[in-house]
Write an enzyme that holds these catalytic residues in place. Structure first.
Site, PDB file in Angstrom:
ATOM      1  N   GLN A  72       2.576  -1.274  -9.619  1.00 52.73           N
ATOM      2  CA  GLN A  72       1.577  -1.541  -8.578  1.00 52.73           C
ATOM      3  C   GLN A  72       0.156  -1.440  -9.120  1.00 52.73           C
ATOM      4  O   GLN A  72      -0.798  -1.853  -8.452  1.00 52.73           O
ATOM      5  CB  GLN A  72       1.724  -0.528  -7.411  1.00 52.73           C
ATOM      6  CG  GLN A  72       3.131  -0.370  -6.884  1.00 52.73           C
ATOM      7  CD  GLN A  72       3.674  -1.647  -6.278  1.00 52.73           C
ATOM      8  OE1 GLN A  72       3.051  -2.229  -5.383  1.00 52.73           O
ATOM      9  NE2 GLN A  72       4.821  -2.094  -6.755  1.00 52.73           N
TER      10      GLN A  72
ATOM     11  N   ALA B 163      -3.242  -2.126 -10.612  1.00 53.21           N
ATOM     12  CA  ALA B 163      -4.001  -3.361 -10.834  1.00 53.21           C
ATOM     13  C   ALA B 163      -5.447  -3.088 -10.501  1.00 53.21           C
ATOM     14  O   ALA B 163      -5.768  -2.163  -9.759  1.00 53.21           O
ATOM     15  CB  ALA B 163      -3.480  -4.492  -9.948  1.00 53.21           C
TER      16      ALA B 163
ATOM     17  N   SER C  25       0.593 -11.259  -5.428  1.00 52.19           N
ATOM     18  CA  SER C  25      -0.359 -11.419  -4.316  1.00 52.19           C
ATOM     19  C   SER C  25      -0.355 -12.835  -3.759  1.00 52.19           C
ATOM     20  O   SER C  25      -0.150 -13.812  -4.498  1.00 52.19           O
ATOM     21  CB  SER C  25      -1.755 -11.092  -4.840  1.00 52.19           C
ATOM     22  OG  SER C  25      -2.742 -11.516  -3.934  1.00 52.19           O
TER      23      SER C  25
ATOM     24  N   TYR D  44      -9.178 -12.808  -9.855  1.00 45.48           N
ATOM     25  CA  TYR D  44      -8.118 -11.886  -9.435  1.00 45.48           C
ATOM     26  C   TYR D  44      -6.798 -12.631  -9.243  1.00 45.48           C
ATOM     27  O   TYR D  44      -5.756 -12.243  -9.779  1.00 45.48           O
ATOM     28  CB  TYR D  44      -8.528 -11.182  -8.127  1.00 45.48           C
ATOM     29  CG  TYR D  44      -7.385 -10.431  -7.472  1.00 45.48           C
ATOM     30  CD1 TYR D  44      -6.913  -9.239  -8.010  1.00 45.48           C
ATOM     31  CD2 TYR D  44      -6.767 -10.911  -6.306  1.00 45.48           C
ATOM     32  CE1 TYR D  44      -5.855  -8.550  -7.416  1.00 45.48           C
ATOM     33  CE2 TYR D  44      -5.719 -10.240  -5.709  1.00 45.48           C
ATOM     34  CZ  TYR D  44      -5.269  -9.058  -6.265  1.00 45.48           C
ATOM     35  OH  TYR D  44      -4.219  -8.386  -5.680  1.00 45.48           O
TER      36      TYR D  44
ATOM     37  N   ILE E  78      -9.280  -4.357   8.307  1.00 42.22           N
ATOM     38  CA  ILE E  78      -8.793  -3.446   9.349  1.00 42.22           C
ATOM     39  C   ILE E  78      -9.440  -2.072   9.234  1.00 42.22           C
ATOM     40  O   ILE E  78      -9.889  -1.501  10.242  1.00 42.22           O
ATOM     41  CB  ILE E  78      -7.251  -3.379   9.331  1.00 42.22           C
ATOM     42  CG1 ILE E  78      -6.696  -4.731   9.819  1.00 42.22           C
ATOM     43  CG2 ILE E  78      -6.732  -2.232  10.191  1.00 42.22           C
ATOM     44  CD1 ILE E  78      -5.196  -4.839   9.897  1.00 42.22           C
TER      45      ILE E  78
ATOM     46  N   ILE F 114     -17.948  -9.612  10.806  1.00 45.33           N
ATOM     47  CA  ILE F 114     -17.042 -10.673  10.360  1.00 45.33           C
ATOM     48  C   ILE F 114     -17.791 -11.531   9.348  1.00 45.33           C
ATOM     49  O   ILE F 114     -18.931 -11.921   9.586  1.00 45.33           O
ATOM     50  CB  ILE F 114     -16.624 -11.531  11.572  1.00 45.33           C
ATOM     51  CG1 ILE F 114     -15.762 -10.681  12.495  1.00 45.33           C
ATOM     52  CG2 ILE F 114     -15.904 -12.789  11.130  1.00 45.33           C
ATOM     53  CD1 ILE F 114     -15.431 -11.352  13.793  1.00 45.33           C
TER      54      ILE F 114
HETATM   55  P1  NAD Z   1      -5.101   0.241  -4.934  1.00 45.63           P
HETATM   56  O1  NAD Z   1      -6.378  -0.073  -5.642  1.00 45.63           O
HETATM   57  O2  NAD Z   1      -5.136   1.209  -3.802  1.00 45.63           O
HETATM   58  O3  NAD Z   1      -4.011   0.741  -5.974  1.00 45.63           O
HETATM   59  C1  NAD Z   1      -4.008   0.364  -7.319  1.00 45.63           C
HETATM   60  C2  NAD Z   1      -3.939   1.643  -8.138  1.00 45.63           C
HETATM   61  O4  NAD Z   1      -3.901   1.263  -9.512  1.00 45.63           O
HETATM   62  C3  NAD Z   1      -5.176   2.543  -7.962  1.00 45.63           C
HETATM   63  O5  NAD Z   1      -4.804   3.866  -7.624  1.00 45.63           O
HETATM   64  C4  NAD Z   1      -5.860   2.511  -9.318  1.00 45.63           C
HETATM   65  O6  NAD Z   1      -6.475   3.760  -9.669  1.00 45.63           O
HETATM   66  C5  NAD Z   1      -4.696   2.175 -10.236  1.00 45.63           C
HETATM   67  N1  NAD Z   1      -5.155   1.529 -11.464  1.00 45.63           N
HETATM   68  C6  NAD Z   1      -6.122   0.578 -11.585  1.00 45.63           C
HETATM   69  N2  NAD Z   1      -6.296   0.269 -12.875  1.00 45.63           N
HETATM   70  C7  NAD Z   1      -5.414   1.028 -13.568  1.00 45.63           C
HETATM   71  C8  NAD Z   1      -5.126   1.178 -14.943  1.00 45.63           C
HETATM   72  N3  NAD Z   1      -5.808   0.463 -15.859  1.00 45.63           N
HETATM   73  N4  NAD Z   1      -4.170   2.052 -15.326  1.00 45.63           N
HETATM   74  C9  NAD Z   1      -3.500   2.794 -14.401  1.00 45.63           C
HETATM   75  N5  NAD Z   1      -3.744   2.706 -13.083  1.00 45.63           N
HETATM   76  C10 NAD Z   1      -4.682   1.835 -12.676  1.00 45.63           C
HETATM   77  O7  NAD Z   1      -4.524  -1.165  -4.453  1.00 45.63           O
HETATM   78  P2  NAD Z   1      -3.294  -1.486  -3.489  1.00 45.63           P
HETATM   79  O8  NAD Z   1      -3.821  -2.126  -2.279  1.00 45.63           O
HETATM   80  O9  NAD Z   1      -2.415  -0.297  -3.368  1.00 45.63           O
HETATM   81  O10 NAD Z   1      -2.562  -2.598  -4.358  1.00 45.63           O
HETATM   82  C11 NAD Z   1      -1.390  -2.308  -5.113  1.00 45.63           C
HETATM   83  C12 NAD Z   1      -0.893  -3.573  -5.740  1.00 45.63           C
HETATM   84  O11 NAD Z   1      -0.623  -4.550  -4.746  1.00 45.63           O
HETATM   85  C13 NAD Z   1      -1.865  -4.227  -6.707  1.00 45.63           C
HETATM   86  O12 NAD Z   1      -1.130  -4.742  -7.795  1.00 45.63           O
HETATM   87  C14 NAD Z   1      -2.476  -5.339  -5.906  1.00 45.63           C
HETATM   88  O13 NAD Z   1      -2.903  -6.399  -6.747  1.00 45.63           O
HETATM   89  C15 NAD Z   1      -1.312  -5.744  -5.027  1.00 45.63           C
HETATM   90  N6  NAD Z   1      -1.683  -6.353  -3.743  1.00 45.63           N
HETATM   91  C16 NAD Z   1      -2.254  -5.613  -2.755  1.00 45.63           C
HETATM   92  C17 NAD Z   1      -2.553  -6.215  -1.541  1.00 45.63           C
HETATM   93  C18 NAD Z   1      -3.158  -5.446  -0.396  1.00 45.63           C
HETATM   94  O14 NAD Z   1      -3.407  -6.037   0.648  1.00 45.63           O
HETATM   95  N7  NAD Z   1      -3.400  -4.149  -0.498  1.00 45.63           N
HETATM   96  C19 NAD Z   1      -2.293  -7.580  -1.348  1.00 45.63           C
HETATM   97  C20 NAD Z   1      -1.739  -8.304  -2.394  1.00 45.63           C
HETATM   98  C21 NAD Z   1      -1.410  -7.675  -3.577  1.00 45.63           C
END
Ligand code: NAD
Length: 328
Positions: free
Chosen positions: A86, A88, A130, A154, A195, A210
């Site tokens: 997860q 990113a 995503s 992204y 949200i 918005i």
């Molecule tokens: P988030 O930013 O809350 O969680 C990502 C976590 O990754 C963070 O805690 C961050 O500290 C950690 N991180 C970042 N870079 C890092 C690195 N180099 N090494 C180790 N850890 C690292 O984001 P999220 O909303 O929980 O998203 C999780 C995943 O879901 C991501 O891959 C994101 O691309 C994908 N995603 C999220 C959404 C959404 O709506 N939240 C939608 C589509 C995809």
């Protein structure tokens, strides 16, 4: 089972780690506590995981480190049966400012994990992709056959990572699945998302802002539905080598979402409009038929129910969450 959750101090990874620990698994979280948003929200995610483990037969270990550190990643993957990737660099708009970082973390970081999965052998590699990989819609809802033409760095980085995962899975013969999430929300969610912004502003008596005219539409997917899809993949092999949409039951315009939250919390407020950002998608909408067929995925939170649950949680946790969500 031994489960490695990268990005497990983040929003989605935090919920996965908490659930796996609650279910009695041995969870290791790898996270570098990137300061993209308030780190104290991540501390709460970690605490939730620890508490879940202490109330079950499971365990929870936090490793503060970076997915770009190939040696560390290899060590951690060696001890894992399942890997949920997860971690990113999230955020469509900031990716326009610093695309190189998105490549390093989202693509190179994923390759480190995939190399380790190839070398160590894992039961399954599941990664967060995503809806941003689709880009401009040629038709809606998006099914997985829809062309992928991301319009942000992204989205491009997530598409590259996802393609590497599926290619590795084919060439090196280990199970990998990529889940394309569609705007996930729920308790402990990231700040600077529609949200969390709308709820915190309405509860503070400030109008929701918005960006654009509010006709943009989104699937908003409740975190519990996302967690269920991931939990299924601990056992289910029908989706190995596949990319799946993980979206919601209903699709809603941003303006209608703002009105729904405003009407629930502060009906006297007028909506405020500001300029739209070019990198933002105009419309996203998931066809989840494939995830339904392969995983039995059946998201059951309507936007009204999900927002209601989030608002209830927000009120209970307002003392610590609100300063962090407003200050980020
Ligand atoms: P988030 O930013 O809350 O969680 C990502 C976590 O990754 C963070 O805690 C961050 O500290 C950690 N991180 C970042 N870079 C890092 C690195 N180099 N090494 C180790 N850890 C690292 O984001 P999220 O909303 O929980 O998203 C999780 C995943 O879901 C991501 O891959 C994101 O691309 C994908 N995603 C999220 C959404 C959404 O709506 N939240 C939608 C589509 C995809």
């Amino acid at each position: 089972m031994n489960i490695l959750v990268t990005g497990g101090a983040g929003f989605i990874g935090g919920h996965l780690a908490e659930r796996f620990a609650a279910d009695g698994h041995d969870v290791v979280v790898l996270d570098n506590f990137d300061p993209f948003y308030a780190i104290d929200i991540k501390r709460h995610n970690v605490e939730a995981g620890r508490q879940a483990a202490s109330a079950s037969d499971g365990s929870y270990e936090l490793v503060e480190g970076d997915v770009r550190d190939a040696d560390l990643v290899a060590d951690l993957v060696a001890g894992a049966d399942h890997v949920y990737h997860q971690a990113a660099q999230a955020g469509v708009r900031p990716s326009v400012e610093d695309p190189r970082k998105y490549d390093e973390v989202n693509v190179d970081g994923t390759l480190n994990l995939l190399d380790a999965c190839r070398d160590e052998g894992v039961e399954r590699f599941v990664m967060a992709s995503s809806s941003s990989v689709y880009g401009v819609p040629q038709y809606l809802p998006y099914d997985e056959e829809h062309p992928t033409t991301p319009v942000s760095p992204y989205g491009a980085s997530k598409l590259a990572a996802e393609r590497y995962a599926i290619a590795y899975s084919e060439v090196y013969d280990f199970p990998a699945v990529a889940l394309r999430y569609f705007t996930v929300y729920g308790p402990r969610m990231r700040p600077n998302m529609a949200i969390s912004n709308f709820v915190s502003r309405c509860l503070d008596g400030e109008p929701p802002i918005i960006y654009g005219d509010g006709t943009q539409t989104r699937d908003f997917t409740y975190i519990e539905d996302v967690v269920e899809a991931n939990v299924t993949l601990l056992e289910e092999d029908a989706a190995d080598g596949e990319v799946l949409n993980v979206g919601s039951t209903d699709n809603i315009a941003i303006k209608a979402l703002a009105e729904e939250i405003r009407d629930q919390l502060a009906p006297e407020l007028e909506l405020v409009y500001e300029a739209r950002h070019d990198a933002d998608a105009e419309h996203t909408h998931a066809d989840t038929t494939k995830a339904g067929e392969l995983l039995g995925y059946d998201p059951d939170h309507t936007i009204r129910e999900g927002v209601g649950k989030f608002v209830e949680w927000y009120r209970e946790n307002r003392d610590w969450y609100e300063p962090l969500v407003r200050g980020s």
